[in-house]
Design a protein around this motif. Sequence first.
Motif, short mmCIF file in Angstrom:
data_model
loop_
_atom_site.label_atom_id
_atom_site.label_comp_id
_atom_site.label_asym_id
_atom_site.label_seq_id
_atom_site.Cartn_x
_atom_site.Cartn_y
_atom_site.Cartn_z
N SER A 64 0.85 -1.19 0.00
CA SER A 64 0.00 0.00 0.00
C SER A 64 0.89 1.24 0.00
O SER A 64 2.09 1.18 0.32
CB SER A 64 -0.90 0.02 1.23
N MET A 65 0.29 2.38 -0.36
CA MET A 65 1.06 3.63 -0.36
C MET A 65 1.57 3.96 1.03
O MET A 65 2.69 4.44 1.20
CB MET A 65 0.19 4.76 -0.91
N LEU A 66 0.74 3.70 2.04
CA LEU A 66 1.15 3.97 3.42
C LEU A 66 2.35 3.11 3.80
O LEU A 66 3.31 3.58 4.43
CB LEU A 66 -0.02 3.71 4.37
N LYS A 67 2.31 1.85 3.41
CA LYS A 67 3.40 0.94 3.72
C LYS A 67 4.68 1.36 3.01
O LYS A 67 5.78 1.31 3.57
CB LYS A 67 3.01 -0.49 3.31
N LYS A 68 4.54 1.79 1.76
CA LYS A 68 5.71 2.26 1.01
C LYS A 68 6.35 3.47 1.70
O LYS A 68 7.58 3.55 1.84
CB LYS A 68 5.31 2.63 -0.42
N GLY A 69 5.53 4.41 2.12
CA GLY A 69 6.05 5.59 2.80
C GLY A 69 6.78 5.23 4.07
O GLY A 69 7.84 5.78 4.39
N GLY A 70 6.22 4.27 4.82
CA GLY A 70 6.86 3.83 6.06
C GLY A 70 8.20 3.18 5.81
O GLY A 70 9.18 3.44 6.54
#
Length: 384
Positions: free
Chosen positions: A248-254
């Motif tokens: 997910s985009m959130l996971k990528k950012g993290g």
Amino acid sequence: MNVNDTVKPKRLLSLDALRGFDMFWIMSGETVVHTLAKATNWPLVVWMSGQLHHTEWNGITFYDMIFPLFLFIAGAAMPYSMQSRITQLGVSNASQLPKLIKRQIYRNMLRRALTLVLLGMVVNGLLKFNGYEHTRFASVLGRIGLAWFFAGLIYLNNSVKGQVVWFAVLLLGYWAAMMLIPVPGYGAGVLTMDGSLESYIDRLLLPGRLHDEVHDPEGILSTIPAIGTALLGMFAGQFLKYDSVNWSMLKKGGYLLLAGILLIALGTLWNLSFPINKRLWTSSFVLYVGGFSLVFLAIFYLIIDVAGYRKWAFPFVIIGANSILIYMASEGLIDFGHIADYLFGGLIQFVSSGWMAVCKAVAVTVVQFMLLYFLYRHKIFLKI
């Protein structure tokens, strides 16, 4: 790239905003902070002012990160600029592109690199030519063009695993060369301005005038690790572009944030034997600043592209849309101070003497934004 491609890559607004954030400090942001620090003596602003100066040799400040961050962003943009061609041809990555297509891309890349080299010389004063020996050929824009070009060649001809191998070889090879190859009159492993291998090669091979007489911070040998900086950006771009239900985009950012923290730690560790040094663009500098570049990108990505808070970033977006143009203009091609004085001088004269310099700096920023906004609204962009 063919302008008639029907498949358009999804654009990261966070990348455009981060480019503008980076360029803001060069075009006038630093002057606003410096003058505000003198006018107020506020501790936070005084600290910021100190961070907006280059270190003399070893060490790091925020200002030392601006140039490599821009190169990192240029690298991160490449996978997106290549996406439409890759999608059209039905291949899974850039290394699988047909040779004919690659040759076309090589020509475009080389044209861009040479254009940046020439523009960098213009910024250095080429148009005021006063003799070969007084002309500085190395430049910020030139390094961006060359490092981006060679990193692009690696990207186009290798899988991600191969790119990582190249990244490691470039940084370790530069470290080994700087520490093991002796310099006449100094010996091996001397990392001073006049005694380093990088400086010696500049004096030996770089034509024209060097920035510091015995050394040039955008010299020949230190372009090698700068390729690593561009590659780090390409790694980030490929990661963010990767489409999977498991990411997910959130996971990528993290994960970008975690990777940045890890690189900062590795750069700090390498600093013990190979000092963090922007002028030499040491391998520890590549890792340390690359880590912060990932952190900045992760923060912008999470706020703008993931959380959807975009309006605040618009001023940075319009700077990023014409970053090369405003850089060249701010480096002396346009006298923004004269224009600001013409437009706002009548008002500024009524300000108290302690705040007059602050108002002048802000007026220059306003004039620059007026120009950039006009260009943005009329879709006028300097494309290289």
